[in-house]
Design a protein around this motif. Sequence first.
Motif, PDB file in Angstrom:
ATOM      1  N   PHE A 180       5.187  12.299  -2.065  1.00 57.41           N
ATOM      2  CA  PHE A 180       5.775  12.488  -3.381  1.00 57.41           C
ATOM      3  C   PHE A 180       4.871  13.795  -4.218  1.00 57.41           C
ATOM      4  O   PHE A 180       5.456  14.543  -4.856  1.00 57.41           O
ATOM      5  CB  PHE A 180       6.081  11.319  -4.046  1.00 57.41           C
ATOM      6  N   GLY A 181       3.745  13.494  -3.894  1.00 56.62           N
ATOM      7  CA  GLY A 181       2.785  14.428  -4.408  1.00 56.62           C
ATOM      8  C   GLY A 181       2.441  15.500  -3.705  1.00 56.62           C
ATOM      9  O   GLY A 181       1.487  16.501  -4.367  1.00 56.62           O
ATOM     10  N   GLU A 182       2.958  16.009  -2.842  1.00 58.14           N
ATOM     11  CA  GLU A 182       2.792  17.164  -1.957  1.00 58.14           C
ATOM     12  C   GLU A 182       1.316  17.087  -1.539  1.00 58.14           C
ATOM     13  O   GLU A 182       0.697  18.278  -1.564  1.00 58.14           O
ATOM     14  CB  GLU A 182       3.370  18.422  -2.633  1.00 58.14           C
ATOM     15  N   GLY A 183       1.013  16.150  -1.232  1.00 60.78           N
ATOM     16  CA  GLY A 183      -0.767  16.238  -0.795  1.00 60.78           C
ATOM     17  C   GLY A 183      -1.572  15.705  -1.941  1.00 60.78           C
ATOM     18  O   GLY A 183      -2.840  15.364  -1.463  1.00 60.78           O
ATOM     19  N   ARG A 184      -1.080  15.371  -2.822  1.00 61.91           N
ATOM     20  CA  ARG A 184      -1.903  14.834  -4.080  1.00 61.91           C
ATOM     21  C   ARG A 184      -1.718  13.422  -4.100  1.00 61.91           C
ATOM     22  O   ARG A 184      -0.561  13.153  -4.291  1.00 61.91           O
ATOM     23  CB  ARG A 184      -1.744  15.737  -5.413  1.00 61.91           C
ATOM     24  N   LEU A 185      -2.599  12.749  -4.588  1.00 62.01           N
ATOM     25  CA  LEU A 185      -2.207  11.225  -4.822  1.00 62.01           C
ATOM     26  C   LEU A 185      -2.276  11.359  -6.560  1.00 62.01           C
ATOM     27  O   LEU A 185      -3.080  11.098  -6.969  1.00 62.01           O
ATOM     28  CB  LEU A 185      -3.518  10.234  -4.237  1.00 62.01           C
ATOM     29  N   ASP A 239       0.861  -1.166   0.079  1.00 60.11           N
ATOM     30  CA  ASP A 239       0.021   0.013  -0.079  1.00 60.11           C
ATOM     31  C   ASP A 239       0.803   1.023   0.007  1.00 60.11           C
ATOM     32  O   ASP A 239       1.545   1.530   1.026  1.00 60.11           O
ATOM     33  CB  ASP A 239      -0.859   0.017   1.306  1.00 60.11           C
ATOM     34  N   ASN A 240       1.113   2.089  -1.076  1.00 56.31           N
ATOM     35  CA  ASN A 240       2.118   3.033  -1.513  1.00 56.31           C
ATOM     36  C   ASN A 240       1.178   4.480  -1.099  1.00 56.31           C
ATOM     37  O   ASN A 240       2.188   5.465  -1.685  1.00 56.31           O
ATOM     38  CB  ASN A 240       2.864   2.890  -2.663  1.00 56.31           C
ATOM     39  N   ARG A 241      -0.084   4.343  -0.845  1.00 56.35           N
ATOM     40  CA  ARG A 241      -0.685   5.662  -0.753  1.00 56.35           C
ATOM     41  C   ARG A 241       0.164   6.795   0.174  1.00 56.35           C
ATOM     42  O   ARG A 241       0.169   7.949  -0.438  1.00 56.35           O
ATOM     43  CB  ARG A 241      -2.209   5.596  -0.487  1.00 56.35           C
ATOM     44  N   ALA A 242       0.289   6.412   1.389  1.00 56.46           N
ATOM     45  CA  ALA A 242       1.050   7.394   1.997  1.00 56.46           C
ATOM     46  C   ALA A 242       2.355   7.929   1.498  1.00 56.46           C
ATOM     47  O   ALA A 242       2.710   9.381   1.615  1.00 56.46           O
ATOM     48  CB  ALA A 242       1.161   6.938   3.550  1.00 56.46           C
TER      49      ALA A 242
END
Length: 269
Positions: free
Chosen positions: A262-267, A254-257
């Motif tokens: 990496f996305g500076e708050g964006r997934l 689960d890589n969402r965190a």
Amino acid sequence: MSDSIATTSRTTSRWLNDPGMRDYVSSVSLRRNDPDRNLLDELPAMVASVDAVRDRDAVDRLIQQERRTNKALDRWFDDRFISTYTLADLGRHGPGSLGRLLHDHMVALDLTLELLPQRQADPSWAPHSDLDYFTLRTGQTHDFDHLIGESGFDVIGELFPAGLRTGNMFAHVSPELAGALLTTHTFVTFPWMMRTILHYPAAWPALWDNFSHGHAVGTASACLFTVRWEDVLHLTPAEARRELGVRGFTGARDNRAASLVFGEGRLII
């Protein structure tokens, strides 16, 4: 010192000699992520530069040399199988299957299935060389690398397919051919590693875990880049791994965190 580093004098590297490649690599390696820019905004220009810079004749010679001793690869190039399934076809497979998982991912993000993107520019396009076919088929099968790796489709999860393809290519063809065929793939994902270290170090452990896991699996597994995925779309990822000879898989991630870091708050997907 900076002037000597930035020199544009000719070198022994055809990649360094190309202004487009220099601009691309420096930009994607050094910049922060920008909410107004897609992660792959630079990709079309990079692909055009790769096509202009690389020695296609030399790559084709390497392919022909490999085909003389690698009979499975020779048959794959002879067959030149091209996917023709539709989104509806994917949706007919059972819950949890590769086909349904890909269908549900595309529906959730309102994505369009583009099996022959080259025909957007040229409706008559067809692969005229083995390199053309390899490039086409790589694009058609990329999402299945995500699915058998159960790494998700977010940006950090993208590193499992990157590692998988790298390890698998070097395990099943000559190093020279593997390097030649992985050129575009390398320019897409490897600069993200530098960007992560420079700007998003908290995401690095998950990024490297995905790449190294994928590389270990790819190295240990049967040849996966020649798989006819249409034959296993009805299988779950675990069933497909057994059927295809995927070895060394240690579990889903689960890589969402990390992708949010990496996305500076964006997934980013």
